[in-house]
Design an enzyme around this catalytic site. Structure first.
Site, PDB file in Angstrom:
ATOM      1  N   GLU A 102       2.765   4.173  -1.765  1.00 38.36           N
ATOM      2  CA  GLU A 102       2.425   4.987  -0.597  1.00 38.36           C
ATOM      3  C   GLU A 102       1.498   6.110  -1.049  1.00 38.36           C
ATOM      4  O   GLU A 102       1.656   6.649  -2.146  1.00 38.36           O
ATOM      5  CB  GLU A 102       3.704   5.542   0.019  1.00 38.36           C
ATOM      6  N   ASP A 106       5.098  13.163   3.692  1.00 41.82           N
ATOM      7  CA  ASP A 106       5.313  14.533   4.150  1.00 41.82           C
ATOM      8  C   ASP A 106       6.647  14.595   4.893  1.00 41.82           C
ATOM      9  O   ASP A 106       7.647  14.967   4.323  1.00 41.82           O
ATOM     10  CB  ASP A 106       4.129  15.110   4.921  1.00 41.82           C
ATOM     11  N   GLY A 108       8.482  12.119   5.776  1.00 42.64           N
ATOM     12  CA  GLY A 108       9.324  11.032   5.296  1.00 42.64           C
ATOM     13  C   GLY A 108       9.660  10.009   6.367  1.00 42.64           C
ATOM     14  O   GLY A 108      10.332   9.020   6.105  1.00 42.64           O
ATOM     15  N   THR A 110       7.869   7.715   8.005  1.00 40.36           N
ATOM     16  CA  THR A 110       7.359   6.355   7.831  1.00 40.36           C
ATOM     17  C   THR A 110       8.263   5.549   6.911  1.00 40.36           C
ATOM     18  O   THR A 110       8.731   4.472   7.279  1.00 40.36           O
ATOM     19  CB  THR A 110       5.913   6.382   7.286  1.00 40.36           C
ATOM     20  N   LEU A 111       8.523   6.055   5.715  1.00 35.78           N
ATOM     21  CA  LEU A 111       9.353   5.296   4.777  1.00 35.78           C
ATOM     22  C   LEU A 111      10.813   5.263   5.205  1.00 35.78           C
ATOM     23  O   LEU A 111      11.497   4.262   4.996  1.00 35.78           O
ATOM     24  CB  LEU A 111       9.225   5.845   3.362  1.00 35.78           C
ATOM     25  N   LYS A 134       4.803  16.139  -0.043  1.00 38.99           N
ATOM     26  CA  LYS A 134       4.905  17.504   0.477  1.00 38.99           C
ATOM     27  C   LYS A 134       6.386  17.812   0.679  1.00 38.99           C
ATOM     28  O   LYS A 134       6.920  17.620   1.767  1.00 38.99           O
ATOM     29  CB  LYS A 134       4.168  17.631   1.812  1.00 38.99           C
ATOM     30  N   ASP A 162      -7.253  10.045   5.211  1.00 34.95           N
ATOM     31  CA  ASP A 162      -8.302  10.259   6.201  1.00 34.95           C
ATOM     32  C   ASP A 162      -7.958  11.343   7.207  1.00 34.95           C
ATOM     33  O   ASP A 162      -6.819  11.782   7.315  1.00 34.95           O
ATOM     34  CB  ASP A 162      -8.543   8.960   6.971  1.00 34.95           C
ATOM     35  N   ARG A 168     -11.906   8.825   3.878  1.00 38.86           N
ATOM     36  CA  ARG A 168     -11.199   7.956   2.925  1.00 38.86           C
ATOM     37  C   ARG A 168     -12.040   7.651   1.689  1.00 38.86           C
ATOM     38  O   ARG A 168     -11.507   7.412   0.612  1.00 38.86           O
ATOM     39  CB  ARG A 168     -10.823   6.624   3.574  1.00 38.86           C
TER      40      ARG A 168
END
Length: 178
Positions: A102, A106, A108, A110-111, A134, A162, A168
């Site tokens: 990943e 930040d 968390g 998503t994961l 972060k 991005d 990117r």
């Protein structure tokens, strides 16, 4: 201090290409200690991790595979709070050693949302390798097994990261200017 403009916002240099390369070299050595004889499968989360995954995977000097999945939770400079799976995982993870790559953690979210799906597939092991974290933003704790950099709560672009699709391609990481 070098600056770049991305989508009419000014960003200042933050982590150099050399520092990123050194972090990738360190991470590849840490991973090798745990996985040299295990033929792991790396799963890179698109779009942000593509540069990180590519550069890190080139440093893996033992048998390994890589595949990609697309997850997203950002719009502009803020997390939407919703995780969207755009491209699914088409490889059987049962009895495989898996390393999730990943670009940044930040909140968390998503994961935290995705890891249970991977665990349900019964891999032999599942580790998380993250370029940037972060910690002060993390609301949903995620165990990070391999970490490139801890950074403060600043919006960053470059090296795959991005701002609304742009930035990117920058070889370094830049932070939003004050």
């Amino acid at each position: 201090m070098q600056t770049v403009t991305v989508n009419n916002k000014i960003f200042t240099s933050y982590i150099s290409a050399e520092e990123i390369q050194q972090a990738n070299e360190r991470l590849s050595k840490e991973i090798a200690v745990d996985y040299t004889d295990k033929k792991p499968l790396f799963i890179a989360i698109l779009n942000g991790s593509f540069m990180f995954a590519s550069d890190l995977f080139k440093l893996i000097n033992f048998p390994a595979e890589i595949c990609f999945i697309k997850l997203a939770s950002y719009k502009g400079t803020k997390s939407t709070g919703n995780v969207i799976t755009s491209i699914g995982l088409d490889i059987d993870l049962h009895n495989r050693h898996v390393i999730l790559l990943e670009d940044i953690i930040d909140t968390g979210k998503t994961l935290h949302s995705f890891l249970p799906q991977l665990i349900h597939m019964q891999p032999l092991s599942l580790k998380v390798c993250v370029l940037l974290h972060k910690p002060e933003c993390t609301v949903n704790p995620v165990t990070i097994d391999y970490l490139g950099f801890s950074i403060p709560d600043r919006f960053v672009v470059g090296y795959g990261l991005d701002y609304d699709g742009f930035g990117r391609n920058l070889p370094e990481i830049y932070q939003l200017a004050d």
